[in-house]
Design a protein around this motif. Structure first.
Motif, mmCIF file in Angstrom:
data_model
loop_
_atom_site.group_PDB
_atom_site.id
_atom_site.type_symbol
_atom_site.label_atom_id
_atom_site.label_comp_id
_atom_site.label_asym_id
_atom_site.label_seq_id
_atom_site.Cartn_x
_atom_site.Cartn_y
_atom_site.Cartn_z
ATOM 1 N N LEU A 1 0.850 -1.180 0.000
ATOM 2 C CA LEU A 1 0.000 0.000 0.000
ATOM 3 C C LEU A 1 0.890 1.236 0.000
ATOM 4 O O LEU A 1 1.564 1.522 0.986
ATOM 5 C CB LEU A 1 -0.911 -0.006 1.227
ATOM 6 C CG LEU A 1 -1.928 1.124 1.326
ATOM 7 C CD1 LEU A 1 -2.996 0.988 0.241
ATOM 8 C CD2 LEU A 1 -2.574 1.142 2.705
ATOM 9 N N MET A 2 0.934 1.923 -1.133
ATOM 10 C CA MET A 2 1.746 3.131 -1.280
ATOM 11 C C MET A 2 3.174 2.906 -0.801
ATOM 12 O O MET A 2 3.748 3.697 -0.055
ATOM 13 C CB MET A 2 1.083 4.299 -0.548
ATOM 14 C CG MET A 2 -0.254 4.685 -1.158
ATOM 15 S SD MET A 2 -1.134 6.006 -0.297
ATOM 16 C CE MET A 2 -1.725 5.123 1.170
ATOM 17 N N GLY A 3 3.730 1.773 -1.222
ATOM 18 C CA GLY A 3 5.115 1.451 -0.913
ATOM 19 C C GLY A 3 5.341 0.702 0.384
ATOM 20 O O GLY A 3 6.434 0.195 0.630
ATOM 21 N N ARG A 4 4.309 0.590 1.233
ATOM 22 C CA ARG A 4 4.484 -0.084 2.521
ATOM 23 C C ARG A 4 3.913 -1.501 2.469
ATOM 24 O O ARG A 4 2.826 -1.724 1.922
ATOM 25 C CB ARG A 4 3.778 0.698 3.638
ATOM 26 C CG ARG A 4 4.338 2.070 3.873
ATOM 27 C CD ARG A 4 3.628 2.762 5.029
ATOM 28 N NE ARG A 4 3.978 2.177 6.332
ATOM 29 C CZ ARG A 4 3.477 2.591 7.488
ATOM 30 N NH1 ARG A 4 2.578 3.561 7.500
ATOM 31 N NH2 ARG A 4 3.847 2.029 8.621
ATOM 32 N N PRO A 5 4.623 -2.472 3.058
ATOM 33 C CA PRO A 5 4.092 -3.835 3.108
ATOM 34 C C PRO A 5 3.010 -3.956 4.172
ATOM 35 O O PRO A 5 3.189 -3.534 5.317
ATOM 36 C CB PRO A 5 5.324 -4.673 3.467
ATOM 37 C CG PRO A 5 6.217 -3.746 4.223
ATOM 38 C CD PRO A 5 5.968 -2.372 3.660
ATOM 39 N N VAL A 6 1.877 -4.531 3.774
ATOM 40 C CA VAL A 6 0.724 -4.654 4.660
ATOM 41 C C VAL A 6 0.344 -6.122 4.799
ATOM 42 O O VAL A 6 0.288 -6.858 3.802
ATOM 43 C CB VAL A 6 -0.478 -3.850 4.100
ATOM 44 C CG1 VAL A 6 -1.730 -4.102 4.928
ATOM 45 C CG2 VAL A 6 -0.159 -2.366 4.060
ATOM 46 N N ALA A 7 0.088 -6.559 6.018
ATOM 47 C CA ALA A 7 -0.369 -7.922 6.290
ATOM 48 C C ALA A 7 -1.841 -7.885 6.684
ATOM 49 O O ALA A 7 -2.224 -7.172 7.619
ATOM 50 C CB ALA A 7 0.452 -8.545 7.415
ATOM 51 N N VAL A 8 -2.661 -8.634 5.939
ATOM 52 C CA VAL A 8 -4.086 -8.773 6.263
ATOM 53 C C VAL A 8 -4.284 -10.211 6.722
ATOM 54 O O VAL A 8 -4.181 -11.147 5.929
ATOM 55 C CB VAL A 8 -4.972 -8.474 5.039
ATOM 56 C CG1 VAL A 8 -6.443 -8.565 5.423
ATOM 57 C CG2 VAL A 8 -4.648 -7.106 4.445
ATOM 58 N N ARG A 9 -4.562 -10.396 8.000
ATOM 59 C CA ARG A 9 -4.580 -11.747 8.557
ATOM 60 C C ARG A 9 -5.984 -12.352 8.500
ATOM 61 O O ARG A 9 -6.970 -11.689 8.785
ATOM 62 C CB ARG A 9 -4.039 -11.739 9.983
ATOM 63 C CG ARG A 9 -2.552 -11.395 9.989
ATOM 64 C CD ARG A 9 -1.877 -11.516 11.322
ATOM 65 N NE ARG A 9 -0.439 -11.354 11.166
ATOM 66 C CZ ARG A 9 0.192 -10.181 11.033
ATOM 67 N NH1 ARG A 9 -0.517 -9.072 11.050
ATOM 68 N NH2 ARG A 9 1.496 -10.122 10.881
ATOM 69 N N TRP A 10 -6.011 -13.596 8.085
ATOM 70 C CA TRP A 10 -7.259 -14.359 8.042
ATOM 71 C C TRP A 10 -7.254 -15.337 9.202
ATOM 72 O O TRP A 10 -6.211 -15.926 9.502
ATOM 73 C CB TRP A 10 -7.340 -15.130 6.709
ATOM 74 C CG TRP A 10 -8.632 -15.876 6.534
ATOM 75 C CD1 TRP A 10 -9.794 -15.403 6.019
ATOM 76 C CD2 TRP A 10 -8.877 -17.237 6.905
ATOM 77 N NE1 TRP A 10 -10.767 -16.367 6.042
ATOM 78 C CE2 TRP A 10 -10.216 -17.522 6.586
ATOM 79 C CE3 TRP A 10 -8.104 -18.250 7.487
ATOM 80 C CZ2 TRP A 10 -10.798 -18.753 6.812
ATOM 81 C CZ3 TRP A 10 -8.668 -19.472 7.713
ATOM 82 C CH2 TRP A 10 -10.011 -19.725 7.381
ATOM 83 N N PRO A 11 -8.362 -15.521 9.945
ATOM 84 C CA PRO A 11 -9.719 -15.050 9.650
ATOM 85 C C PRO A 11 -10.139 -13.757 10.346
ATOM 86 O O PRO A 11 -11.250 -13.295 10.124
ATOM 87 C CB PRO A 11 -10.569 -16.206 10.163
ATOM 88 C CG PRO A 11 -9.814 -16.711 11.352
ATOM 89 C CD PRO A 11 -8.355 -16.560 11.009
ATOM 90 N N ASP A 12 -9.289 -13.174 11.208
ATOM 91 C CA ASP A 12 -9.780 -12.068 12.049
ATOM 92 C C ASP A 12 -9.709 -10.691 11.380
ATOM 93 O O ASP A 12 -10.169 -9.711 11.936
ATOM 94 C CB ASP A 12 -9.047 -12.042 13.394
ATOM 95 C CG ASP A 12 -7.542 -11.845 13.252
ATOM 96 O OD1 ASP A 12 -7.069 -11.667 12.114
ATOM 97 O OD2 ASP A 12 -6.849 -11.891 14.281
ATOM 98 N N MET A 13 -9.126 -10.613 10.185
ATOM 99 C CA MET A 13 -9.063 -9.389 9.396
ATOM 100 C C MET A 13 -8.308 -8.272 10.114
ATOM 101 O O MET A 13 -8.614 -7.086 9.933
ATOM 102 C CB MET A 13 -10.464 -8.921 8.985
ATOM 103 C CG MET A 13 -10.503 -8.153 7.668
ATOM 104 S SD MET A 13 -12.179 -7.584 7.249
ATOM 105 C CE MET A 13 -12.318 -6.091 8.221
ATOM 106 N N THR A 14 -7.327 -8.605 10.926
ATOM 107 C CA THR A 14 -6.448 -7.572 11.445
ATOM 108 C C THR A 14 -5.526 -7.140 10.306
ATOM 109 O O THR A 14 -5.097 -7.960 9.494
ATOM 110 C CB THR A 14 -5.611 -8.065 12.635
ATOM 111 O OG1 THR A 14 -4.842 -9.208 12.241
ATOM 112 C CG2 THR A 14 -6.497 -8.435 13.806
ATOM 113 N N VAL A 15 -5.253 -5.856 10.246
ATOM 114 C CA VAL A 15 -4.435 -5.291 9.169
ATOM 115 C C VAL A 15 -3.330 -4.460 9.802
ATOM 116 O O VAL A 15 -3.603 -3.530 10.575
ATOM 117 C CB VAL A 15 -5.286 -4.416 8.227
ATOM 118 C CG1 VAL A 15 -4.421 -3.838 7.098
ATOM 119 C CG2 VAL A 15 -6.436 -5.221 7.632
ATOM 120 N N SER A 16 -2.103 -4.797 9.486
ATOM 121 C CA SER A 16 -0.976 -4.082 10.084
ATOM 122 C C SER A 16 0.092 -3.802 9.041
ATOM 123 O O SER A 16 0.216 -4.505 8.033
ATOM 124 C CB SER A 16 -0.372 -4.885 11.241
ATOM 125 O OG SER A 16 0.096 -6.140 10.780
#
Length: 202
Positions: free
Chosen positions: A44-59
């Motif tokens: 996302l705009m150059g930054r690595p993003v982790a979207v965790r399944w199943p709880d949908m935490t995004v960091s």
């Protein structure tokens, strides 16, 4: 019709439940978003993003910070509803998007005017803000940048600097694969997220 921010327009809990109930491998295949070991990975705009399944935490993986609710929902909608599509070389204005003509007035106030009056009196400030988001110089306006918004989706922002006679002006253009990946509402939220990030509010 009014464009509502996903943060208030649709409960976060709805997408969290839908995300948890879905098959992550199938979502990865349809969306084109890489998935491995319980995590979807997005840039996302150059930054690595982790979207965790199943709880949908995004960091953000570069510093471990948690994403804001609108970023969380946009990532979930991109994975749940968006389809992978190649960029074929055209950049489209918002009004050229499906339903964009219906929402154009709201998008103009919500995003274009914010960009124009937030950065149209300082091209150097605009340049610095875009480059912090991995933006690259592009053609258009008095100054333009292409920002790699999310995995193959590019947003071009153009600024016409204001002076004593004319107010500043701006425009957003979107890579032609945006309509496959995002709804008109999500594209409006894309503008919000970029503008927040340009001002350091990730």
């Amino acid at each position: 019709m009014e464009i509502k921010d996903n943060k208030t327009g649709v409960p976060l809990e709805h997408y969290t439940a839908e995300f948890a109930a879905a098959d992550p491998q199938e979502l990865s295949l349809a969306s084109g978003i890489a998935y491995d070991a319980g995590t979807f990975r997005i840039r996302l705009m150059g930054r690595p993003v982790a979207v965790r399944w199943p709880d949908m935490t995004v960091s953000y993986e570069d510093d471990g910070s948690q994403a804001k609710a609108n970023v969380r929902i946009l990532c979930a909608r991109r994975i749940l509803q968006g389809k992978a599509a190649p960029f074929t070389g055209s950049m489209l204005s918002y009004v050229e998007m499906p339903w964009g003509n219906v929402y154009q007035k709201q998008f103009d106030g919500r995003c274009i005017k914010r960009l124009a009056f937030g950065f149209g009196n300082s091209l150097e400030k605009f340049k610095e803000a875009c480059e912090k988001l991995a933006g690259l110089p592009a053609k258009g306006g008095d100054l333009a940048y292409d920002v790699p918004f999310m995995d193959g989706l590019t947003v071009r922002m153009m600024i016409w600097e204001g002076d004593d006679e004319f107010p500043p002006n701006a425009q957003f253009l979107f890579s032609d694969n945006f309509p496959a990946a995002c709804s008109a509402e999500d594209i409006a939220v894309t503008g919000d997220i970029i503008l927040d990030a340009m001002k350091g509010r990730w």
